[in-house]
Design an enzyme around this catalytic site. Structure first.
Site, PDB file in Angstrom:
ATOM      1  N   CYS A   2       0.951  -1.334   0.017  1.00 40.08           N
ATOM      2  CA  CYS A   2      -0.038   0.074  -0.331  1.00 40.08           C
ATOM      3  C   CYS A   2       0.945   1.181  -0.056  1.00 40.08           C
ATOM      4  O   CYS A   2       1.651   1.254   0.824  1.00 40.08           O
ATOM      5  CB  CYS A   2      -0.784   0.052   1.114  1.00 40.08           C
ATOM      6  N   ARG A  27       4.025  -0.672  -4.594  1.00 37.18           N
ATOM      7  CA  ARG A  27       3.707  -1.167  -3.176  1.00 37.18           C
ATOM      8  C   ARG A  27       2.495  -1.731  -3.021  1.00 37.18           C
ATOM      9  O   ARG A  27       2.002  -2.377  -2.137  1.00 37.18           O
ATOM     10  CB  ARG A  27       3.774   0.281  -2.156  1.00 37.18           C
ATOM     11  N   TRP A  75      -2.958  -2.750  -1.750  1.00 36.28           N
ATOM     12  CA  TRP A  75      -2.388  -4.105  -1.706  1.00 36.28           C
ATOM     13  C   TRP A  75      -3.338  -4.802  -0.787  1.00 36.28           C
ATOM     14  O   TRP A  75      -3.421  -4.841   0.484  1.00 36.28           O
ATOM     15  CB  TRP A  75      -1.070  -4.461  -1.364  1.00 36.28           C
ATOM     16  N   ASN A 101      -2.175   2.409   5.469  1.00 39.98           N
ATOM     17  CA  ASN A 101      -1.426   1.264   5.275  1.00 39.98           C
ATOM     18  C   ASN A 101      -1.017   0.497   6.657  1.00 39.98           C
ATOM     19  O   ASN A 101      -0.566   1.149   7.520  1.00 39.98           O
ATOM     20  CB  ASN A 101       0.286   1.796   4.798  1.00 39.98           C
ATOM     21  N   GLY A 102      -1.220  -0.835   6.490  1.00 38.46           N
ATOM     22  CA  GLY A 102      -1.089  -1.536   7.561  1.00 38.46           C
ATOM     23  C   GLY A 102      -2.216  -2.400   7.820  1.00 38.46           C
ATOM     24  O   GLY A 102      -3.048  -2.640   7.012  1.00 38.46           O
ATOM     25  N   GLU A 481      17.050 -18.589  -5.126  1.00 38.02           N
ATOM     26  CA  GLU A 481      16.650 -17.260  -5.659  1.00 38.02           C
ATOM     27  C   GLU A 481      16.429 -17.502  -7.147  1.00 38.02           C
ATOM     28  O   GLU A 481      15.512 -16.790  -7.507  1.00 38.02           O
ATOM     29  CB  GLU A 481      18.013 -16.510  -5.770  1.00 38.02           C
ATOM     30  N   LYS A 485      12.741 -16.076  -8.484  1.00 41.63           N
ATOM     31  CA  LYS A 485      12.781 -15.259  -9.550  1.00 41.63           C
ATOM     32  C   LYS A 485      11.690 -15.479 -10.675  1.00 41.63           C
ATOM     33  O   LYS A 485      10.879 -14.982 -10.997  1.00 41.63           O
ATOM     34  CB  LYS A 485      14.043 -15.064  -9.987  1.00 41.63           C
ATOM     35  N   GLU A 488       7.835 -15.895  -9.349  1.00 40.10           N
ATOM     36  CA  GLU A 488       7.259 -14.629  -8.874  1.00 40.10           C
ATOM     37  C   GLU A 488       6.736 -13.859 -10.157  1.00 40.10           C
ATOM     38  O   GLU A 488       5.860 -13.133 -10.078  1.00 40.10           O
ATOM     39  CB  GLU A 488       8.039 -13.836  -7.925  1.00 40.10           C
ATOM     40  N   LYS A 603       6.158  -4.738  -3.232  1.00 38.64           N
ATOM     41  CA  LYS A 603       7.429  -4.483  -3.012  1.00 38.64           C
ATOM     42  C   LYS A 603       7.771  -4.532  -1.390  1.00 38.64           C
ATOM     43  O   LYS A 603       8.624  -5.376  -1.066  1.00 38.64           O
ATOM     44  CB  LYS A 603       7.834  -3.431  -3.573  1.00 38.64           C
TER      45      LYS A 603
HETATM   46  C1  F6R Z   1      11.559 -11.229  -4.212  1.00 38.11           C
HETATM   47  C2  F6R Z   1      11.672 -10.228  -3.299  1.00 38.11           C
HETATM   48  C3  F6R Z   1      11.175 -10.385  -1.865  1.00 38.11           C
HETATM   49  C4  F6R Z   1      11.953  -9.635  -0.820  1.00 38.11           C
HETATM   50  C5  F6R Z   1      11.360  -9.761   0.462  1.00 38.11           C
HETATM   51  C6  F6R Z   1      12.108  -9.330   1.653  1.00 38.11           C
HETATM   52  O1  F6R Z   1      12.156 -10.735  -5.452  1.00 38.11           O
HETATM   53  O2  F6R Z   1      12.019  -9.035  -3.685  1.00 38.11           O
HETATM   54  O3  F6R Z   1      11.114 -11.783  -1.821  1.00 38.11           O
HETATM   55  O4  F6R Z   1      13.214  -9.953  -1.007  1.00 38.11           O
HETATM   56  O5  F6R Z   1      10.049  -9.536   0.596  1.00 38.11           O
HETATM   57  O6  F6R Z   1      12.118  -7.852   1.315  1.00 38.11           O
HETATM   58  P1  F6R Z   1      13.020  -6.811   1.929  1.00 38.11           P
HETATM   59  O7  F6R Z   1      14.625  -7.023   1.448  1.00 38.11           O
HETATM   60  O8  F6R Z   1      12.594  -5.374   1.565  1.00 38.11           O
HETATM   61  O9  F6R Z   1      12.983  -7.007   3.643  1.00 38.11           O
END
Ligand code: F6R
Length: 608
Positions: A2, A27, A75, A101-102, A481, A485, A488, A603
């Protein structure tokens, strides 16, 4: 998760709100809305779907008049994406509009209470209780009302609140959810994240929990829960505006993949001085480091995968046992912590709710938390005992690429730094790793030049139903990873497997035509990987192998091979991940998917 924006100034608010929301769409992007106050009346427009729908509905904001407003891109958590569940939410009489947001954990209880008082609810959201509760408590003093509100809410929130009785201002408050105030000339803003306001101002206040802000066009006042004014320091955002724009690329993800050589350079170079690793930002004493007998790495998603790579390298170099934990699990598994434990948290955004909560938990027990973070001023960056920044710059695509890579660099540098203090790394190995890290940007550039080959492989397999990534040791860690990738952004089911473990069950899923991506860059395990490739080939799999230049014997076993340049073995994961990122990107592109904003994702995961 959000995005919130708020604007007050001389200009028409709605187009500015939409512009800010466009920068925050990563977001959350299942619906959006704005509320603007004009001549003491609040008008609201909301739309399910991408921001473009809202923008069309309001002629880019031009049809909505007024100089003060709040906006939201959602979101969904409580209630499906719909016009009604979109934010803002109005209080019963329309006097207040709220964006949030939350998650309000006690919203059901509050909803029942308010329904008992005659309030009618229109949405399924937790947020609507906030709007009604404000109206219920309001007796003419908005600050007093917000303080009362905070006393009732359980959970996490960043709120933007508009009141028709205060047509020249809006209010904001946060708890466990990010929110900044942007300071302009004759105009001021709030936003969940810096990109929303970067084209308008670089001056910001980073808000702490329970700080209430009253934002007017030429005045911003921050109060604590005792109504005492708080005087904060203005921070200057250093990000380059271009870094938060697509700059000619079709997607942020490919731009960010291409930016990796530079991101790695910026992260590594300042930490190497006169042939030694230096962390000027750390205040850990040698004595403290020598005393550590256990390291936990705590993170989520890709950042957790960095931890898995880091474990191999840290344990090899320092001989300190390392446990890697998923943040959402770590808090509930009663980890054994004492003053000899170091907890490393890794986060791009610095706002991931589970990672923050895990960090706070260890700090409560008197254990130091060292954070590896990308976003300056984020909650984790502000609360951790020690902070090492990755200098990846703004990462906008939902799927992380350059942040992951720079996190890996920091893990390598930190392992070397610790091992050196402990006297457990030989000069030869130290030198080889240093040279490997310094040469990394050029080597990644070489991999990026191999775009056509990777794109060709993607064109052969973009219709796959299921893909397996296999590897051993560090290759397995990177396989995790690569697999994430792919799933997702392409929505193809995929799994990462330790190559030796596959035959203990999962090999049953391999059938003629199944794609297996075999990572074969750990030289001492190369022969074993050849055997594992033979095993899956014997069951009809097609194999795309990734190997180090010169290991051409793999061509006899694999259907396709992508080579990466030679490097120190501990640095190779930073190279290996790049073709995997590119492969996923091209698969998603060939499927015509929304690469930067994959379905169901956001994100920054600011809810638990
Ligand atoms: C995958 C991705 C997520 C983040 C995870 C942690 O491509 O981006 O799996 O790695 O949500 O996010 P951060 O690093 O912001 O704590």
């Amino acid at each position: 998760m959000c995005g919130i924006v708020g604007y007050v100034g001389e200009k028409q608010a709605a187009p500015i709100l939409l512009e800010g929301l466009a920068k925050l769409e990563y977001r959350g992007y299942d619906s959006a809305g704005i509320a603007v106050c004009n001549n003491g009346k609040i008008s609201m427009t909301k739309a399910k779907g991408r921001l473009a729908v809202l923008s069309e509905k309001t002629a880019g904001g031009k049809s909505v008049l007024g100089n003060v407003g709040i906006g939201h891109t959602r979101w969904a958590t409580h209630g499906e994406p719909s016009d009604m569940n979109s934010h803002p939410h109005l209080s019963q009489s329309g006097k207040f509009a709220v964006v949030h947001n939350g998650i309000i954990e006690n919203y059901l209880e509050l909803r029942a209470y308010l329904e008992g008082k005659g309030f009618k609810f229109l949405s399924e959201t937790d947020t609507e209780v906030i709007a009604h509760l404000i109206e219920y408590y309001y007796k003419g003093d908005i600050l007093e009302t917000i303080i009362k509100l905070i006393g009732k809410l359980k959970g996490s929130y960043a709120l933007g609140i508009l009141c028709d009785e205060c047509p020249d201002s809006f209010i904001a408050v946060r708890k466990d959810s990010p929110l900044i105030v942007g300071l302009g000339e004759g105009e001021n803003f709030i936003a969940s994240d810096v990109p929303a306001i970067l084209s308008r101002t670089r001056k910001v206040y980073y808000l702490n929990d329970n700080e209430i802000v009253v934002v007017k066009k030429d005045d911003v006042k921050i109060y604590d829960l005792d109504k005492e004014e708080i005087h904060k320091e203005v921070s200057e955002v250093k990000w380059d505006i271009a870094a938060a724009e697509k700059g000619g690329y079709e997607h942020f993800m490919i731009k960010e993949i291409m930016e990796q050589p530079e991101a790695v350079r910026k992260t590594v170079a300042p930490r190497i001085q006169n042939g030694r690793v230096v962390f000027e930002e750390l205040s850990l004493s040698e004595e403290y480091i020598k005393n550590i007998n256990k390291i936990y790495v705590v993170a989520c998603g890709s950042a957790y995968h960095v931890g898995v790579v880091g474990k191999y390298i840290f344990e090899k170099l320092t001989r300190i046992p390392v446990e890697v934990a998923i943040a959402s699990e770590f808090r509930y598994c009663q980890p054994i912590l004492d003053d000899k434990t170091l907890v490393i948290v890794i986060s791009q955004s610095g706002e991931t709710a589970d990672t923050i909560a895990a960090m706070r938990e260890v700090q409560k027990q008197g254990v130091k938390a060292l954070a590896i973070v990308n976003v300056v001023g984020s909650s984790i960056a502000r609360e951790a005992d020690e902070v090492i920044y990755t200098w990846a710059g703004p990462e906008i695509a939902v799927a992380t690429t350059k942040a992951y890579s720079t996190q890996l660099n920091i893990m390598c540098l930190a392992a070397m730094y610790f091992a050196d203090i402990l006297g457990r790394i030989s000069e030869d190995e130290y030198k080889s790793m240093l040279e490997g890290l310094l040469a990394l940007p050029e080597k990644i550039e070489k991999i990026l030049e191999n775009k056509d080959k990777i794109q060709h492989c993607a064109s052969l397999y973009y219709n796959s139903k299921s893909v397996f990534f296999i590897g051993r040791s560090l290759d397995y860690a990177v396989a995790l990873e690569g697999s994430l990738k792919l799933k997702e952004i392409s929505y193809i089911h995929s799994e990462a497997y330790a190559a030796g473990e596959l035959k203990h069950g999962t090999i049953a899923l391999i059938e003629p035509g199944t794609l297996v991506v075999a990572l074969c860059t750990v030289e001492e395990l190369f022969e074993k990987m050849l055997s594992n490739i033979k095993e899956v080939k014997a069951r009809g799999a097609v194999v795309l192998a990734i190997a180090i230049e010169g290991h051409t014997e793999i061509e006899k076993e694999a259907d396709h091979v992508i080579y990466i340049p030679k490097n120190d073995k501990n640095i190779l994961p930073s190279e290996l991940v790049v073709p995997l990122q590119m492969f996923s990107y091209y698969v998603s592109s060939l499927k015509g998917l929304d690469i930067d904003k994959p379905r169901n994702l956001a994100k920054s995961v600011t809810v638990e």
